[in-house]
Design a protein around this motif. Sequence first.
Motif, short mmCIF file in Angstrom:
data_model
loop_
_atom_site.label_atom_id
_atom_site.label_comp_id
_atom_site.label_asym_id
_atom_site.label_seq_id
_atom_site.Cartn_x
_atom_site.Cartn_y
_atom_site.Cartn_z
N ASP A 131 -4.61 5.39 3.22
CA ASP A 131 -5.73 5.78 2.38
C ASP A 131 -6.05 7.26 2.56
N ARG A 132 -6.04 7.75 3.79
CA ARG A 132 -6.28 9.18 4.06
C ARG A 132 -5.20 10.03 3.41
N ARG A 150 -5.02 -2.51 10.19
CA ARG A 150 -6.16 -1.78 9.62
C ARG A 150 -5.97 -0.28 9.80
N ALA A 160 0.84 -1.20 0.00
CA ALA A 160 0.00 0.00 0.00
C ALA A 160 0.87 1.25 0.00
N ALA A 163 -6.78 -0.85 0.63
CA ALA A 163 -7.41 -0.10 1.73
C ALA A 163 -8.74 -0.72 2.13
N GLN A 164 -9.41 -1.37 1.19
CA GLN A 164 -10.69 -2.02 1.51
C GLN A 164 -10.51 -3.15 2.52
N LEU A 209 -3.47 0.97 7.23
CA LEU A 209 -4.08 1.05 5.90
C LEU A 209 -5.00 2.26 5.79
N ARG A 210 -5.77 2.53 6.83
CA ARG A 210 -6.65 3.70 6.81
C ARG A 210 -5.83 4.99 6.73
N LEU A 244 -4.28 0.77 -4.61
CA LEU A 244 -4.34 1.28 -3.24
C LEU A 244 -5.75 1.15 -2.67
N THR A 245 -6.75 1.46 -3.47
CA THR A 245 -8.14 1.33 -3.02
C THR A 245 -8.46 -0.11 -2.64
#
Length: 175
Positions: free
Chosen positions: A67-68, A60, A12, A46-47, A63-64, A42-43
């Motif tokens: 994503d941010r 998690r 990621a 991130a899921q 990853l969040r 990346l999406t």
Amino acid sequence: MTELEQAIIDCAQLHLTQLKGALTLPDGPERSDGFTSAWWQLTGLAQLAEFHSGLSQPARDQLRAIDREAAQAVSSNRESSGTAQFADSIAITLADPTASNWLKQSLKGALERDSADAANDAHVLFELLAHRSEKELRAAVAGTPETTLAVRFADGRTGTLDVSQARHTIITGDN
């Protein structure tokens, strides 16, 4: 954190770096392809933070955070280059020999008006023309049986979806 979780985080992070790199490129196919590829990879990763994926809470959370950071990079890029890109897009459209005269005249007329009023009117025009287009498409296929689509759901079930009422969607804007 497990080795698998660390590998997912590292992947990621790599895609985030690629996304940021693509955003620095000039507009064109290379930027678009690089951005799209990195964004979707990346999406997808991130899921994993949002579903019952078996990842630990720290994984998690990382990853969040990645994503941010990606969302902030895209937002920041749009804010910093948005005005120049729109001005360039307007000039390119007006100079484009393949653009219809109607589009060019409409754009010139809209530029002379209040931008919010022109955008609202353009949205209403879009809705009216999209409705007309759908009506014409339905009339063209009148009398044909309802269209169904066989699907397999994530939990393994199979079924069918009625897509006869599906609407086309036009997506506008940049990445």
